[in-house]
Motif scaffolding. Structure first.
Motif, PDB file in Angstrom:
ATOM      1  N   GLU A   8       0.808  -1.199   0.000  1.00 43.92           N
ATOM      2  CA  GLU A   8       0.000   0.000   0.000  1.00 43.92           C
ATOM      3  C   GLU A   8       0.843   1.252   0.000  1.00 43.92           C
ATOM      4  N   GLY A   9       2.115   1.133   0.319  1.00 40.16           N
ATOM      5  CA  GLY A   9       3.025   2.271   0.292  1.00 40.16           C
ATOM      6  C   GLY A   9       2.795   3.232   1.431  1.00 40.16           C
ATOM      7  N   GLY A  10       3.804   4.069   1.640  1.00 36.87           N
ATOM      8  CA  GLY A  10       3.695   5.095   2.683  1.00 36.87           C
ATOM      9  C   GLY A  10       3.763   4.508   4.077  1.00 36.87           C
ATOM     10  N   SER A  11       4.062   5.365   5.019  1.00 33.38           N
ATOM     11  CA  SER A  11       4.127   4.901   6.397  1.00 33.38           C
ATOM     12  C   SER A  11       3.097   5.607   7.266  1.00 33.38           C
ATOM     13  N   ASP A  12       2.202   6.389   6.667  1.00 34.87           N
ATOM     14  CA  ASP A  12       1.195   7.105   7.431  1.00 34.87           C
ATOM     15  C   ASP A  12       0.288   6.157   8.196  1.00 34.87           C
ATOM     16  N   LEU A  49      10.418   1.236   2.710  1.00 38.23           N
ATOM     17  CA  LEU A  49      11.601   0.661   2.102  1.00 38.23           C
ATOM     18  C   LEU A  49      12.725   0.532   3.121  1.00 38.23           C
ATOM     19  N   GLY A  50      12.837   1.513   3.994  1.00 36.87           N
ATOM     20  CA  GLY A  50      13.858   1.479   5.031  1.00 36.87           C
ATOM     21  C   GLY A  50      13.689   0.319   5.996  1.00 36.87           C
ATOM     22  N   ASP A  51      12.458  -0.147   6.163  1.00 32.79           N
ATOM     23  CA  ASP A  51      12.211  -1.305   7.032  1.00 32.79           C
ATOM     24  C   ASP A  51      12.682  -2.607   6.383  1.00 32.79           C
ATOM     25  N   MET A  52      12.737  -2.623   5.064  1.00 30.44           N
ATOM     26  CA  MET A  52      13.043  -3.846   4.338  1.00 30.44           C
ATOM     27  C   MET A  52      14.506  -3.987   3.941  1.00 30.44           C
ATOM     28  N   VAL A  53      15.223  -2.869   3.819  1.00 33.60           N
ATOM     29  CA  VAL A  53      16.600  -2.874   3.328  1.00 33.60           C
ATOM     30  C   VAL A  53      17.576  -3.203   4.447  1.00 33.60           C
ATOM     31  N   LYS A  54      18.546  -4.045   4.125  1.00 38.99           N
ATOM     32  CA  LYS A  54      19.615  -4.340   5.071  1.00 38.99           C
ATOM     33  C   LYS A  54      20.880  -3.698   4.530  1.00 38.99           C
ATOM     34  N   ARG A  55      21.513  -2.892   5.331  1.00 39.53           N
ATOM     35  CA  ARG A  55      22.723  -2.196   4.903  1.00 39.53           C
ATOM     36  C   ARG A  55      23.945  -3.086   5.011  1.00 39.53           C
ATOM     37  N   LYS A  56      24.861  -2.891   4.081  1.00 40.90           N
ATOM     38  CA  LYS A  56      26.148  -3.570   4.139  1.00 40.90           C
ATOM     39  C   LYS A  56      27.178  -2.541   4.552  1.00 40.90           C
ATOM     40  N   ASP A  57      27.567  -2.564   5.772  1.00 42.53           N
ATOM     41  CA  ASP A  57      28.550  -1.577   6.272  1.00 42.53           C
ATOM     42  C   ASP A  57      29.931  -2.159   6.284  1.00 42.53           C
TER      43      ASP A  57
END
Length: 96
Positions: A78-82, A88-96
């Motif tokens: 549904e998009g958005g966080s309202d 997207l930030g909840d789903m992405v895993k960063r490679k540091d």
């Protein structure tokens, strides 16, 4: 249009190996039947690579199996966080 999307089955490698073995082919014999390299068959059966569409079609035709399954779009985005949904930030895993 998107309701009937299909994707490569998660167990495509097992489906290929089981069908090939059931048909009595060695990897080398099967590769020859497909006019492909044996190394391709080995990589597909290990799940190291995904088959191209034309290779997938040859595999399905020769083995009489389907390597596709319905896309796993169980939940609609549904998009958005309202509304408290995922972003997207909840789903992405960063490679540091």
């Amino acid at each position: 249009m998107f309701d009937e999307m299909q994707e490569l089955a998660s167990d495509y490698d097992d489906r290929i190996r089981n069908a090939r073995e059931g048909a009595g082919y060695s990897q080398e014999e099967f590769a020859s039947e497909l006019n492909e390299k044996a190394s391709l068959v080995r990589k597909l059966e290990r799940g190291d690579i995904l088959p191209s569409d034309d290779v997938r079609e040859k595999l399905e035709k020769k083995l009489g199996v389907s390597l596709l399954e319905a896309a796993s779009g169980d939940e609609e985005w549904e998009g958005g966080s309202d509304e408290g949904g995922l972003t997207l930030g909840d789903m992405v895993k960063r490679k540091d």
